[in-house]
Design a protein around this motif. Structure first.
Motif, PDB file in Angstrom:
ATOM      1  N   ALA A   1      11.941   7.190  -3.887  1.00 46.95           N
ATOM      2  CA  ALA A   1      11.002   7.270  -5.004  1.00 46.95           C
ATOM      3  C   ALA A   1       9.587   6.869  -4.597  1.00 46.95           C
ATOM      4  O   ALA A   1       8.645   7.097  -5.361  1.00 46.95           O
ATOM      5  CB  ALA A   1      11.472   6.372  -6.148  1.00 46.95           C
ATOM      6  N   GLY A   2       9.440   6.276  -3.436  1.00 46.63           N
ATOM      7  CA  GLY A   2       8.110   5.848  -2.995  1.00 46.63           C
ATOM      8  C   GLY A   2       8.105   5.560  -1.514  1.00 46.63           C
ATOM      9  O   GLY A   2       9.117   5.161  -0.930  1.00 46.63           O
ATOM     10  N   VAL A   3       6.945   5.758  -0.889  1.00 46.99           N
ATOM     11  CA  VAL A   3       6.759   5.459   0.539  1.00 46.99           C
ATOM     12  C   VAL A   3       5.556   4.542   0.665  1.00 46.99           C
ATOM     13  O   VAL A   3       4.478   4.835   0.126  1.00 46.99           O
ATOM     14  CB  VAL A   3       6.528   6.753   1.362  1.00 46.99           C
ATOM     15  N   TYR A   4       5.745   3.397   1.375  1.00 48.76           N
ATOM     16  CA  TYR A   4       4.671   2.399   1.508  1.00 48.76           C
ATOM     17  C   TYR A   4       4.407   2.096   2.976  1.00 48.76           C
ATOM     18  O   TYR A   4       5.217   2.407   3.851  1.00 48.76           O
ATOM     19  CB  TYR A   4       5.033   1.129   0.744  1.00 48.76           C
ATOM     20  N   GLU A   5       3.272   1.489   3.226  1.00 47.98           N
ATOM     21  CA  GLU A   5       2.916   1.054   4.575  1.00 47.98           C
ATOM     22  C   GLU A   5       3.591  -0.293   4.836  1.00 47.98           C
ATOM     23  O   GLU A   5       3.270  -1.285   4.181  1.00 47.98           O
ATOM     24  CB  GLU A   5       1.391   0.913   4.723  1.00 47.98           C
ATOM     25  N   GLY A   6       4.532  -0.323   5.782  1.00 47.63           N
ATOM     26  CA  GLY A   6       5.214  -1.567   6.096  1.00 47.63           C
ATOM     27  C   GLY A   6       4.333  -2.504   6.904  1.00 47.63           C
ATOM     28  O   GLY A   6       3.323  -2.105   7.491  1.00 47.63           O
ATOM     29  N   ASN A   7       4.695  -3.765   6.929  1.00 53.05           N
ATOM     30  CA  ASN A   7       3.987  -4.751   7.746  1.00 53.05           C
ATOM     31  C   ASN A   7       4.985  -5.751   8.305  1.00 53.05           C
ATOM     32  O   ASN A   7       6.190  -5.593   8.123  1.00 53.05           O
ATOM     33  CB  ASN A   7       2.881  -5.450   6.941  1.00 53.05           C
ATOM     34  N   GLU A   8       4.466  -6.792   8.977  1.00 53.37           N
ATOM     35  CA  GLU A   8       5.360  -7.743   9.638  1.00 53.37           C
ATOM     36  C   GLU A   8       6.194  -8.550   8.653  1.00 53.37           C
ATOM     37  O   GLU A   8       7.221  -9.115   9.011  1.00 53.37           O
ATOM     38  CB  GLU A   8       4.541  -8.707  10.515  1.00 53.37           C
ATOM     39  N   MET A   9       5.767  -8.616   7.381  1.00 47.25           N
ATOM     40  CA  MET A   9       6.475  -9.433   6.403  1.00 47.25           C
ATOM     41  C   MET A   9       7.402  -8.602   5.519  1.00 47.25           C
ATOM     42  O   MET A   9       8.456  -9.075   5.104  1.00 47.25           O
ATOM     43  CB  MET A   9       5.470 -10.199   5.530  1.00 47.25           C
ATOM     44  N   ILE A  10       7.001  -7.362   5.220  1.00 48.07           N
ATOM     45  CA  ILE A  10       7.808  -6.524   4.325  1.00 48.07           C
ATOM     46  C   ILE A  10       7.895  -5.124   4.921  1.00 48.07           C
ATOM     47  O   ILE A  10       6.870  -4.466   5.125  1.00 48.07           O
ATOM     48  CB  ILE A  10       7.190  -6.465   2.914  1.00 48.07           C
ATOM     49  N   ARG A  11       9.107  -4.690   5.194  1.00 53.24           N
ATOM     50  CA  ARG A  11       9.340  -3.326   5.665  1.00 53.24           C
ATOM     51  C   ARG A  11      10.795  -2.956   5.413  1.00 53.24           C
ATOM     52  O   ARG A  11      11.617  -3.822   5.098  1.00 53.24           O
ATOM     53  CB  ARG A  11       8.994  -3.190   7.154  1.00 53.24           C
ATOM     54  N   GLY A  12      11.122  -1.687   5.540  1.00 50.47           N
ATOM     55  CA  GLY A  12      12.503  -1.257   5.397  1.00 50.47           C
ATOM     56  C   GLY A  12      12.776  -0.542   4.078  1.00 50.47           C
ATOM     57  O   GLY A  12      11.865  -0.138   3.350  1.00 50.47           O
ATOM     58  N   ILE A  13      14.074  -0.407   3.784  1.00 52.02           N
ATOM     59  CA  ILE A  13      14.522   0.299   2.576  1.00 52.02           C
ATOM     60  C   ILE A  13      14.780  -0.718   1.469  1.00 52.02           C
ATOM     61  O   ILE A  13      15.641  -1.590   1.604  1.00 52.02           O
ATOM     62  CB  ILE A  13      15.810   1.096   2.861  1.00 52.02           C
ATOM     63  N   MET A  14      14.037  -0.619   0.355  1.00 49.92           N
ATOM     64  CA  MET A  14      14.162  -1.553  -0.766  1.00 49.92           C
ATOM     65  C   MET A  14      14.921  -0.865  -1.900  1.00 49.92           C
ATOM     66  O   MET A  14      14.555   0.241  -2.326  1.00 49.92           O
ATOM     67  CB  MET A  14      12.781  -1.978  -1.269  1.00 49.92           C
ATOM     68  N   LEU A  15      15.973  -1.540  -2.378  1.00 46.16           N
ATOM     69  CA  LEU A  15      16.699  -0.997  -3.534  1.00 46.16           C
ATOM     70  C   LEU A  15      17.046  -2.127  -4.488  1.00 46.16           C
ATOM     71  O   LEU A  15      16.990  -3.311  -4.113  1.00 46.16           O
ATOM     72  CB  LEU A  15      17.961  -0.262  -3.103  1.00 46.16           C
TER      73      LEU A  15
ATOM     74  N   ASP B   1       0.852  -1.186   0.000  1.00 49.57           N
ATOM     75  CA  ASP B   1       0.000   0.000   0.000  1.00 49.57           C
ATOM     76  C   ASP B   1       0.895   1.246   0.000  1.00 49.57           C
ATOM     77  O   ASP B   1       1.450   1.612   1.040  1.00 49.57           O
ATOM     78  CB  ASP B   1      -0.903  -0.034   1.238  1.00 49.57           C
ATOM     79  N   PHE B   2       1.049   1.864  -1.150  1.00 47.41           N
ATOM     80  CA  PHE B   2       1.910   3.036  -1.274  1.00 47.41           C
ATOM     81  C   PHE B   2       1.131   4.310  -0.961  1.00 47.41           C
ATOM     82  O   PHE B   2       0.063   4.561  -1.531  1.00 47.41           O
ATOM     83  CB  PHE B   2       2.493   3.119  -2.687  1.00 47.41           C
ATOM     84  N   THR B   3       1.666   5.110  -0.035  1.00 43.98           N
ATOM     85  CA  THR B   3       1.071   6.418   0.240  1.00 43.98           C
ATOM     86  C   THR B   3       1.560   7.451  -0.767  1.00 43.98           C
ATOM     87  O   THR B   3       0.845   8.410  -1.079  1.00 43.98           O
ATOM     88  CB  THR B   3       1.424   6.882   1.667  1.00 43.98           C
ATOM     89  N   HIS B   4       2.776   7.265  -1.278  1.00 48.14           N
ATOM     90  CA  HIS B   4       3.337   8.139  -2.319  1.00 48.14           C
ATOM     91  C   HIS B   4       4.197   7.272  -3.234  1.00 48.14           C
ATOM     92  O   HIS B   4       4.953   6.418  -2.771  1.00 48.14           O
ATOM     93  CB  HIS B   4       4.204   9.265  -1.736  1.00 48.14           C
ATOM     94  N   GLY B   5       4.103   7.508  -4.522  1.00 48.58           N
ATOM     95  CA  GLY B   5       4.895   6.741  -5.462  1.00 48.58           C
ATOM     96  C   GLY B   5       4.346   5.340  -5.654  1.00 48.58           C
ATOM     97  O   GLY B   5       3.214   5.018  -5.269  1.00 48.58           O
ATOM     98  N   SER B   6       5.165   4.451  -6.244  1.00 48.36           N
ATOM     99  CA  SER B   6       4.758   3.062  -6.462  1.00 48.36           C
ATOM    100  C   SER B   6       5.993   2.206  -6.639  1.00 48.36           C
ATOM    101  O   SER B   6       7.116   2.706  -6.768  1.00 48.36           O
ATOM    102  CB  SER B   6       3.865   2.956  -7.707  1.00 48.36           C
TER     103      SER B   6
END
Length: 850
Positions: A643-657, A596-601
């Motif tokens: 480039a994007g900000v998303y709602e993290g959860n218990e399975m996926i969170r952090g800085i993705m590159l 769930d992206f609040t900004h970007g994708s």
């Protein structure tokens, strides 16, 4: 008065039996816990210490930062392994008898059926160091059969693993280090004092060159073990070795290693000990109600006797002491029996671990003075504290009461005061729990509120008993006179009914609350897996260690795979703080996850552009378009853009590159998991095809979303079943409370029961009356416990939902029905002996009873 107290104990042996049993069970739980954990701790510590007997000094990489000063440009990959040149230099140090280079890491061994051996314990691989000429012996391992491995394709197995699996010298085994399956020939079987092996783990030895290739780098060791020459102490050898050690390397004596290991084992045992003692405390707390009930009834039945003692000169203090002496005698007897039973429980638990496949090192059963003292003190103190209020009540019996047959019942004023206090406590507790549900850190306030609410409800149970038991009147009428009498008996003494029901209420409150929380968390995690993962399969190691890059390459080559992305974790430094970067395939990532992206994708992920979870972005003050500097694990610096900000959860969170940016800075290309999407979606045939492509590897899990959800559900169910087993002790104690109350109530009402029998109530009707009374009391406690448990489960869920967006309250109606049925079964079983005793009363003798 002391002799009088002893005579009273002997005169009421049967009536004090249930109290003794309740205290004994609680003390046995405490003693068993202390004996069991002390035995395990001692066995593992001695086994571990034995494993360090051949170690005088160990040389290890030291410090988490290779730069040595924690500066911005430091290498973040952790301590470097030790070079072979250092081992050669150590051999020349004065006082050194021998040196051994050690390399170790994860190695999963499959049994003859292809299943992982040693799962849940230490599954390790290491090296057999045959010395500089390759013909020596490794002092750490004593070869029992065959020879040491000398080249790639050869391994040696520890003897315990060989016995469990049936492998012998000459057999071929399948194993995995970080993903790919390897087939190796067993050339030897060895004995070891390794603590992990003693606990049921496995140890596979390779030749040094192969082990270095698998677990480190060619020519490097994770540790160098040094033995001292005759007459050289460990401290002296350590000082000599330290003179030639480079920076970021440390020397530790074998004794210090053994001591550190013992402390670590003790710390691990402390957690288990504390957890078990909590449940022992719950059992003892439930037992308090039984003890207080018993002494209250005994005091009520001996009103004339106590009044006569007052009339002939006994003071209030003497009467109080007399009752407390009875409590001390009962508590001491129960504590001694409980201690002996606890020793048996400790031994039984150790044997049970063996039957469940968990190997415990050999060693004696350890009964420490602390265990003995704590068991005796707990048994006596709990009994005396529970008897203190009835003792005070006994002291208040006026001498004139000797003229009557019964003492005056509780006054209306006393009940009003009790109900007022109970209402205040329950109201304050409920308000605190409700307030805590809206707090970010509300665990402590919620715990305090829950305790206040339970105490308040207990204080209010006499008031609650009348309307709740009256609600059962229509059902009880179907049983005729027996049903009507049962209802009247249940509400005749509300305080006694309340104390009896409260014991069962506490147990069912905990059981119901835990069930609601577990079921809701399980549903939330399952929904999380379904909602946030679009991948058909998630591939990971069975022990959640990093996967080899070869796994990713093998999967990418399969015809049915349409999209694939690894998830690599790498430490970095951002704004002077450590942060983990997660490397993914930027082009495929959006096809494999649903965020769930609040900004970007996710489409914006690639090159120097990254996507960040909302919490991390807020911590650093980032927004879309923000640039920040990062120091990678190899010490190199770079600049990234959000480039994007998303709602993290218990399975996926952090800085993705993108892995294209991250991979050049990694020492080893490994992944925590690999997400895969296949043509046509998940199916048994596709899953089997992927597993076959990976060599049917026992150490690698290929799971679809349902498998991920079920594996988590299995863990939660296992944990819940363990909690049920521990709380079962509290329920057993509650059953004893119901039995005790009914038995003493039957004795108290002997004359009444005799009269009922004389005027026509038959044996069957008498039994039915006692059973229905027990059933009503038990269901009363069950309804209160289930109601409180559901409330606490909902409240705890409100706290959890703040960190788990997919959390959803689940009321397990089937299990709630089972718990209510359990309460009814408790009532039926608890009434068996009292009902049998009631029908055996001689009518004429009972009528003559005063």
């Amino acid at each position: 008065m002391f002799r009088t107290a002893l005579r009273n104990v002997l005169a009421h042996k049967a009536r004090l039996l249930m109290t003794t049993l309740a205290v004994m069970l609680g003390v046995a739980f405490v003693a068993g816990t202390l004996v069991f954990t002390s035995t395990l701790s001692d066995a593992f510590a001695k086994s571990s210490a034995k494993g360090f007997e051949a170690v005088d000094v160990a040389i290890r990489p030291g410090g988490p930062d290779r730069s040595g000063d924690g500066s911005e440009g430091g290498d973040l990959r952790g301590p470097a392994d030790l070079p072979h040149e250092l081992l050669e230099r150590v051999r020349e140090v004065p006082g050194v008898a021998s040196t051994t280079g050690s390399v170790s890491g994860f190695a999963a061994l499959a049994d003859k059926d292809g299943k992982l051996v040693g799962e849940g314990w230490s599954t390790l691989g290491g090296n057999y160091d045959a010395g500089p000429n390759g013909k020596g012996e490794d002092p750490r391992y004593d070869l029992r059969d065959g020879r040491a491995p000398r080249r790639a394709g050869e391994v040696a197995l520890d003897s315990k693993t060989a016995e469990r699996t049936g492998y012998e010298v000459g057999d071929t085994v399948r194993l995995s280090v970080n993903g790919p399956v390897r087939e190796e020939k067993v050339t030897g079987v060895f004995d070891t004092d390794d603590g992990g092996v003693a606990a049921g783990g496995t140890l596979v030895l390779f030749d040094t060159a192969t082990a270095q290739e698998l677990f480190s780098q060619p020519g490097r060791y994770s540790e160098i073990v040094v033995t001292a020459s005759d007459g050289v102490s460990q401290r002296e050898l350590k000082e000599n070795v330290e003179e030639i050690l480079p920076k970021e390397t440390e020397a530790v004596t074998g004794q210090q290693l053994a001591d550190d290991q013992a402390r670590m084992i003790e710390t691990q045992m402390d957690g288990m000990r504390t957890g078990l003692l909590v449940f022992a405390g719950i059992s003892l707390f439930v037992g308090v109600f039984i003890i207080a009930n018993t002494f209250t009834m005994l005091v009520a039945q001996r009103t004339k006797e106590l009044a006569l003692l007052r009339a002939v000169g006994a003071s209030r203090r003497q009467v109080t002491r007399s009752v407390l002496v009875e409590a001390v005698v009962v508590g001491t007897a129960a504590a001694v029996i409980g201690l002996l039973a606890g020793v048996g429980i400790g031994a039984g638990l150790r044997s049970l671990m063996g039957t469940m496949g968990a190997t415990v090192p050999d060693g004696p059963l350890v009964v420490t003075p602390t265990a003995v003292a704590v068991s005796l003190v707990v048994g006596i103190v709990v009994t005396v504290l529970a008897a203190w209020l009835p003792a005070r009540r006994a002291a208040k019996v006026p001498p004139v009461a000797a003229m009557g047959s019964v003492h005056a019942p509780a006054t209306t004023r006393g009940l009003v005061v009790r109900n007022t206090i109970g209402a205040l406590l329950a109201g304050a507790g409920a308000a605190l729990v409700l307030t805590a549900t809206g707090m970010d850190d509300g665990e402590a306030p919620m715990g305090a509120g829950a305790a206040l609410l339970v105490i308040g409800v207990f204080v209010l149970t006499p008031l609650l008993s009348r309307p709740l038991i009256a609600a059962a009147a229509p059902v009880l009428r179907a049983f005729g006179v027996s049903g009507k009498l049962a209802r009247l008996n249940a509400v005749r003494n509300p305080r006694r009914t309340a104390a009896t029901a409260a014991a069962l209420m506490i147990g069912l409150t905990l059981i119901t609350g835990l069930t609601v929380i577990a079921g809701s968390v399980q549903k939330g995690i399952g929904k999380l897996a379904t909602d946030s993962i679009k991948a058909d399969y998630v591939v990971s190691m069975a022990n959640y260690m990093p996967l080899s890059a070869e796994i990713e390459r093998t999967l990418a080559e399969q015809d049915e795979v349409t999209a694939i992305s690894p998830m690599r974790n790498s430490p970095s430094r951002i704004d002077g703080e450590y942060e983990y970067l997660t490397g993914v395939d930027g082009a495929a990532f959006g096809k494999l996850v649903e965020l769930d992206f609040t900004h970007g994708s996710s489409a914006d992920l690639g090159g120097e552009k990254v996507v960040v979870d909302r919490e991390t972005a807020q911590e650093h003050g980032w927004r879309v378009g923000s640039d920040f500097e990062v120091t990678y694990e190899d010490g190199e610096r770079g600049e990234l853009t959000v480039a994007g900000v998303y709602e993290g959860n218990e399975m996926i969170r952090g800085i993705m590159l993108d892995t294209a940016v991250l991979d050049p800075h990694l020492e080893q290309l490994t992944s925590m998991q690999v997400m895969v999407r296949t043509e046509g979606g998940p199916s048994e045939s596709v899953q089997s095809s992927l597993e076959e492509a990976l060599g049917d590897n026992p150490a690698v899990l290929v799971q679809d979303k349902q498998d991920v959800s079920e594996s988590i559900a299995r863990m939660i169910t296992l944990m819940l079943n363990m909690l049920y087993a521990l709380l079962a002790m509290a329920v057993v104690v509650a059953v004893l409370g119901v039995v005790n109350t009914l038995a003493m109530s039957v004795f108290e009402r002997s004359q009444e029961i005799g009269m009922l029998r004389a005027i026509g109530l038959d044996r069957r009707g008498t039994k039915r009356m006692v059973r229905l009374e027990s059933l009503v009391i038990s269901l009363f406690g069950g309804v209160l416990g289930i109601g409180l448990g559901v409330f606490f489960g909902w409240a705890a869920g409100e706290l959890i939902s703040s960190s788990m967006s997919t959390y959803e309250l689940v009321l397990p109606w089937t299990r709630i029905g089972v718990f209510l049925s359990l309460a009814a079964l408790v009532g039926v079983l608890a009434a068996l002996w009292p009902a049998r005793r009631a029908v055996r009363l001689d009518m004429l003798e009972a009528i003559k009873t005063e």
